[in-house]
Scaffold this motif. Structure first.
Motif, short mmCIF file in Angstrom:
data_model
loop_
_atom_site.label_atom_id
_atom_site.label_comp_id
_atom_site.label_asym_id
_atom_site.label_seq_id
_atom_site.Cartn_x
_atom_site.Cartn_y
_atom_site.Cartn_z
N ARG A 149 36.30 48.02 28.71
CA ARG A 149 37.29 47.36 29.53
C ARG A 149 37.26 47.79 31.14
O ARG A 149 37.32 46.79 31.94
N GLY A 150 37.11 48.97 31.41
CA GLY A 150 37.01 49.48 32.70
C GLY A 150 38.37 49.47 33.30
O GLY A 150 39.33 49.15 32.58
N GLN A 151 38.45 49.93 34.57
CA GLN A 151 39.70 49.92 35.53
C GLN A 151 39.80 49.04 36.51
O GLN A 151 40.71 48.83 37.18
N ASP A 163 39.64 36.37 27.16
CA ASP A 163 39.07 36.36 28.41
C ASP A 163 38.85 37.77 29.25
O ASP A 163 39.54 38.48 29.68
N LEU A 164 37.40 38.27 28.99
CA LEU A 164 37.10 39.51 29.57
C LEU A 164 37.24 39.48 31.30
O LEU A 164 37.10 40.50 31.98
N ALA A 165 37.20 38.55 31.90
CA ALA A 165 37.16 38.45 33.37
C ALA A 165 38.52 38.07 33.84
O ALA A 165 39.05 37.97 35.10
N GLY A 178 39.25 43.22 39.14
CA GLY A 178 38.37 42.28 39.60
C GLY A 178 36.82 42.42 39.18
O GLY A 178 36.08 41.52 39.48
N LYS A 179 36.38 43.15 38.34
CA LYS A 179 35.29 43.12 37.70
C LYS A 179 35.54 42.98 36.02
O LYS A 179 36.27 43.62 35.73
N ARG A 237 42.27 40.95 28.58
CA ARG A 237 41.03 41.13 28.05
C ARG A 237 40.62 41.49 26.69
O ARG A 237 40.57 42.77 26.35
N ASP A 238 40.84 40.69 25.57
CA ASP A 238 40.84 40.94 24.34
C ASP A 238 41.51 42.01 23.84
O ASP A 238 40.99 42.91 23.35
#
Length: 555
Positions: free
Chosen positions: A131-133, A176-178, A136-137, A185-186
């Motif tokens: 997923r990240g932090q 929506d992963l974005a 914006g990415k 994000r899922d």
């Protein structure tokens, strides 16, 4: 006639009613039974209950029991007890999130069949990594995101059948992963958890997550307005996604209000549980805690708590409320109605040498000077009485108006006495004060009309009721416990002097049969109530001094 509630939430409701979007208002309070309710919960209860009442609607209690690993029947019972103590009867009914597990499961299968949910094999840690932090990415897609509906349905049913270990598979909504909102994000909507449920037993080994179950529960119960605290604001898009994709709308809708933050107070149930389990406090109802059962034990009333919530206000932005406002509310309620009684908390003996040793007389003291209908009571008077140690000074400070060598004071409602001497023990502590009384009159006024400024209270030694008194202060020394310096924890700010125990208090005989739940003003000392756990113990509810009322006047 009750005062009408008006805030941004009622404005939303007024608009929905005016536009014909809803006909009857239906609200709910959805506590998780993993601890005792606290005063922050009282705000959520008051908002949902009072709004439903104002609009002639319904108010539900629904236990959010979707995480059995932290839940207990003890908490289930305590929540209902607190709700009813507050007077917030759930007119719409009492429900459990677990009542809807079958429907939640069916809705999850519906999403799978429509390609809107998939079974993921990533662990929780891997999921966070993917997923990240960076909002914006875009997040990296899971390797299992594109499984077919048939594969996902088969795996999900096998999850339910118990074929997989805890934590090895998760059902995620495919959204929506974005999305700039990380909650979209899922998000996970089901997880495997082998835990015995207090109502469902071992029927389930998979449980829905709150963000998925809550909107479904609201929709099934016919909730129109799901009002919750501000931390759920970023979860609202997911709430609406569930409602829209399961075709449950257009109502319920979710709207958020600022939670209740109070000075010198921590309301984390996890931390409160730690204090209880480690013995730092005397159970969930320790009078220093912000739990409702603790406030009840300390002597607060439902009316004072709701009045505090109303005065604190309902807003969209977080703020910090001074805990002295809560004290002001209970003090304002008790002042005109609380019976007055005499209690000497730190006693020293006073002997009236010119009063007969075998004599007992009675003086009439007012039950409440602010209530002319309260009447009076007879208080026995004898040669030896207890007075407060602080009401005598061997070497008095400037402007001292209480008892001192060769000085005079009024014994409240009785005689004027003059100090003729005193005795000390080996440690230098005063053990006895000797006085003579002006016996010409017993109403506190000298026969020659001279002025005596000081008045002190007293209790006959022969008639005194022994008691222990506990004076409570702030449990935490820091004002804003929500913004601690880096590296500091709640433990660093625990106040070691948050309770002062006075084991030798002496009470007038009228307090002999006092019961928990009764509230008294101990003259000159504060408001007190008998402790519900320990017979013979009195808890101070609040002091007499109200510094916060000046703050209110100045605003």
């Amino acid at each position: 006639m009750e005062e009408k509630i008006s805030n941004f939430l009622t404005e939303i409701i007024d608009k929905d009613l005016a536009q014909g979007r809803v006909k009857e208002i239906h609200t709910r309070f959805p506590p998780e039974p993993n601890g005792y309710l606290h005063i922050g919960s009282a705000k959520a209860i008051w908002i949902n209950w009072s709004i439903a009442k104002q609009y002639g609607g319904k108010f539900n209690l629904r236990y959010d029991d979707t995480n059995p690993s932290h839940e207990d029947v003890e908490y289930v019972d305590s929540i209902l007890e607190d709700l009813r103590w507050l007077g917030a009867e759930p007119t719409g009914g009492i429900y459990y999130g677990s009542d809807y597990f079958d429907q939640c499961y069916e809705y999850a299968e519906q999403l799978i069949r429509e390609g809107k949910a998939y079974v993921d094999d990533l662990t929780r840690e891997q999921m966070q990594e993917y997923r990240g932090q960076d909002a914006g990415k875009p997040s990296r897609p899971s390797p299992w995101r594109d499984r077919t509906p048939e594969e996902n349905l088969d795996l999900f049913r096998r999850m339910r059948a118990g074929e997989f270990a805890d934590g090895t598979k998760t059902l995620r909504a495919k959204i929506d992963l974005a999305s700039p909102n990380m909650n979209m994000r899922d998000p996970a909507i089901y997880r495997i958890m082998r835990a015995h449920h207090h109502r469902q037993g071992d029927k389930w080994c998979i449980y829905p997550l709150y963000d998925f179950a809550h909107p479904i529960q609201d929709a099934i119960e016919g909730i129109t307005h799901s009002m919750c605290s501000l931390e759920f604001e970023n979860h609202r898009p997911l709430y609406e996604w569930v409602i829209d994709n399961l075709h449950l709308g257009p109502f319920p809708i979710q709207r958020e209000f600022a939670r209740l933050n109070i000075t010198h107070t921590v309301m984390s149930k996890r931390y409160l549980r730690k204090l209880v389990e480690t013995g730092v406090v005397d159970g969930w109802d320790d009078p220093r805690l912000p739990t409702l059962c603790a406030l009840r034990r300390r002597g607060y009333t439902p009316e004072s708590i709701f009045e505090f919530v109303k005065k604190a206000g309902v807003a969209k932005a977080n703020s910090l409320v001074d805990n002295r406002l809560l004290e002001h509310c209970i003090r304002s309620e008790l002042d005109p109605v609380a019976p007055r009684r005499v209690a000497v908390l730190d006693p020293v003996k006073l002997v009236i040498t010119n009063y007969p040793e075998d004599k007992t007389e009675e003086f009439q003291l007012p039950n409440n000077p602010k209530d002319e209908n309260a009447g009076t009571r007879a208080v026995p008077f004898t040669r030896e009485v207890w007075i407060e140690r602080s009401d005598f000074a061997e070497v008095p400070p400037p402007k001292y108006q209480r008892l001192k060598p060769d000085g005079e004071v009024r014994l409240m409602g009785a005689y004027i006495v003059k100090c003729t001497g005193f005795e000390k023990d080996e440690a230098g502590n005063v053990t006895k004060i000797l006085c003579t009384a002006d016996l010409e009159t017993g109403n506190g006024m000298p026969a020659d009309g001279r002025k005596v400024r000081g008045t002190i209270h007293w209790v006959s030694t022969a008639h005194a009721v022994d008691a222990e008194v506990r004076l409570y202060g702030d449990l935490f020394g820091e004002e804003n416990m929500g913004e601690l310096p880096e590296g500091k924890t709640y433990d660093d700010y625990l106040n070691p002097e948050s309770v002062q125990v006075l084991p030798n208090a002496k009470l007038e005989p009228a307090l002999k049969d006092a019961r928990p739940g009764e509230r008294f003003q101990f003259v000159r000392m504060g408001y007190f109530t008998p402790d519900s756990k320990h017979p013979g113990v009195y808890n101070r509810i609040v002091t007499l001094k109200d510094s916060f009322s000046k703050t209110l006047t100045q605003k």
